[in-house]
Write a protein that holds these residues in place. Sequence first.
Motif, PDB file in Angstrom:
ATOM      1  N   CYS A  44       0.804  -1.229   0.000  1.00 55.27           N
ATOM      2  CA  CYS A  44       0.000   0.000   0.000  1.00 55.27           C
ATOM      3  C   CYS A  44       0.835   1.275   0.000  1.00 55.27           C
ATOM      4  N   SER A  47       3.187   1.597  -3.228  1.00 58.30           N
ATOM      5  CA  SER A  47       2.459   1.741  -4.488  1.00 58.30           C
ATOM      6  C   SER A  47       1.754   3.086  -4.566  1.00 58.30           C
ATOM      7  N   LYS A  48       1.174   3.532  -3.461  1.00 59.59           N
ATOM      8  CA  LYS A  48       0.478   4.817  -3.495  1.00 59.59           C
ATOM      9  C   LYS A  48       1.464   5.980  -3.544  1.00 59.59           C
ATOM     10  N   ILE A  51       2.252   6.110  -7.184  1.00 64.42           N
ATOM     11  CA  ILE A  51       1.094   6.640  -7.892  1.00 64.42           C
ATOM     12  C   ILE A  51       0.987   8.151  -7.699  1.00 64.42           C
ATOM     13  N   VAL A 192      -7.288  -5.162  -9.273  1.00 59.63           N
ATOM     14  CA  VAL A 192      -6.942  -3.867  -8.674  1.00 59.63           C
ATOM     15  C   VAL A 192      -5.456  -3.570  -8.806  1.00 59.63           C
ATOM     16  N   THR A 193      -4.601  -4.527  -8.436  1.00 61.68           N
ATOM     17  CA  THR A 193      -3.155  -4.301  -8.492  1.00 61.68           C
ATOM     18  C   THR A 193      -2.690  -4.050  -9.913  1.00 61.68           C
ATOM     19  N   GLU A 196      -3.923  -0.589 -11.174  1.00 64.10           N
ATOM     20  CA  GLU A 196      -3.229   0.543 -10.554  1.00 64.10           C
ATOM     21  C   GLU A 196      -1.841   0.737 -11.157  1.00 64.10           C
ATOM     22  N   ALA A 200      -0.427   3.744 -13.560  1.00 63.00           N
ATOM     23  CA  ALA A 200       0.680   4.550 -13.042  1.00 63.00           C
ATOM     24  C   ALA A 200       1.847   4.586 -14.019  1.00 63.00           C
ATOM     25  N   ILE A 356      -9.694   2.297  -5.411  1.00 63.11           N
ATOM     26  CA  ILE A 356      -8.712   1.868  -6.405  1.00 63.11           C
ATOM     27  C   ILE A 356      -8.001   3.131  -6.878  1.00 63.11           C
ATOM     28  N   PHE A 357      -6.687   3.179  -6.704  1.00 60.59           N
ATOM     29  CA  PHE A 357      -5.927   4.403  -6.938  1.00 60.59           C
ATOM     30  C   PHE A 357      -5.442   4.502  -8.388  1.00 60.59           C
ATOM     31  N   THR A 358      -6.405   4.490  -9.278  1.00 61.05           N
ATOM     32  CA  THR A 358      -6.134   4.739 -10.691  1.00 61.05           C
ATOM     33  C   THR A 358      -6.425   6.216 -10.967  1.00 61.05           C
ATOM     34  N   GLU A 361      -9.765   7.817  -9.779  1.00 61.84           N
ATOM     35  CA  GLU A 361      -9.901   6.828  -8.715  1.00 61.84           C
ATOM     36  C   GLU A 361     -11.322   6.259  -8.714  1.00 61.84           C
TER      37      GLU A 361
END
Length: 469
Positions: A44, A47-48, A51, A192-193, A196, A200, A356-358, A361
């Motif tokens: 988490c 990755s964030k 992102i 999700v992974t 993302e 990114a 989901i941090f696309t 989002e």
Amino acid sequence: MTRIAIIGGGPGGYEAALVAARLGAEVTIVDRDGIGGAAVLTDCVPSKTLIATADVMTTFEDAPELGVRIGEDAAHCVTGVDLARVNARVKALAAKQSEDIAEGLAKAGVTVVHGAGRLADGGATVEVVTPGDGAGKGIVEKVAADAVIIATGARPRELPSGRPDGERILTWTQLYDLDELPEDLIVVGSGVTGAEFAGAYQALGSQVTLVSSRDRVLPGEDEDAARVLEEVFQRRGMRVLSRSRAASAVREGDRVTVTLEDGRTVQGTHCLMAVGSLPNTEDLGLEAAGVERTPSGHILVDRVSRTTAAGVYAAGDCTGVLPLASVAAMQGRIAVYHALGEAVWPINLKRVSSNIFTAPEIATVGRTTFNAESDDPKFDVVKLPLDTNPRAKMLGFHDGFVKLYARPGSGTILGGVIVSPRASELIHPVSLAVDLHLTVDQVAAVFTVYPSLSGSIAEAARRLHKEEE
């Protein structure tokens, strides 16, 4: 004083430890991989952080619409990213977060033992193999416990025909060792992974091919939201291969070839394998202690985190309940409350918000189109496109929507989906409405700032009232 031993220092473990210490228990955490676990060290937080850099690149990409000139003069304002510096920042932030958590545990009086733990004596003891003296032999210690919480997390799943080498074929834990941006990145897996990281790295400057075994990206999420994201991906130049299951990934020098089950091949400079995860439940002495596992290897737990063995609890990704750090932390806290005889509210997954941090989002809570019809066929729904919101127009936001679900008659809000930049910050009022059983009229009656993105939440609630009429 009750003795609580916790195996694993991730969110399920350290949150449980802090609560237990505050309630007066004697707490020991047995941690093998580092305080904070995968959530802080390899998942988490890293990755964030990555992102966040990608979000800046997306902002510059959209700047011309707002009248900002980019790159027309002698020196370009943005020429790309220095991935080595990005990843150095990622690792530094993860390490600092882990350090901060460890300091908090120490101040709370929690004992941390570094080593691999397993159940012994029917679950009454945790046996720990700590690092040895350099001769290759570990030192065995025993920690007596009145209650044990297992929070060992999960690890990336690997395909036998596509073993990661850490250089060209990678899991998401190995991406932060790259010094140069992948020129052509193949992402296998559109959950999700995969989504993302695909988004990114596309924003950072890689040419990305997303290989999905299903008919769309994010097959386990809201269908409307997934459709918006896939359209954005393709518009930005991503190649999305749907209904394309990967059979193998082979490195050939500085290239990687991914062969699909139908015989087609995809080539790139790097390949990210994002094909799910496996629970870390091996070599824990579970069978001897009477702890049952599911066919997938996850520890079987009830809604108060109890396993099938008396005095043994489990929390987090090793249980397979819901792979979110927030859920792991709540499971750990619930386990402590139950073990110490405190009042406890069983976990309710219908109240869990996730994101989901696309870009944009995708935030959800409660009912969505993915589960509404199967859970409860009686519901009303309103969806407002984001580009009808005045604040969104000012910011240049075009893709996304706000969607609310309500129960007919009572108007009680059942759930919602928000697709927007910073949707993770916008979902909270919907989560409160779901958790407190608020009605659409109650939400609509609350003042919102004008202009604001949150205004669309109130407007959706007002329209649901009209639906009732």
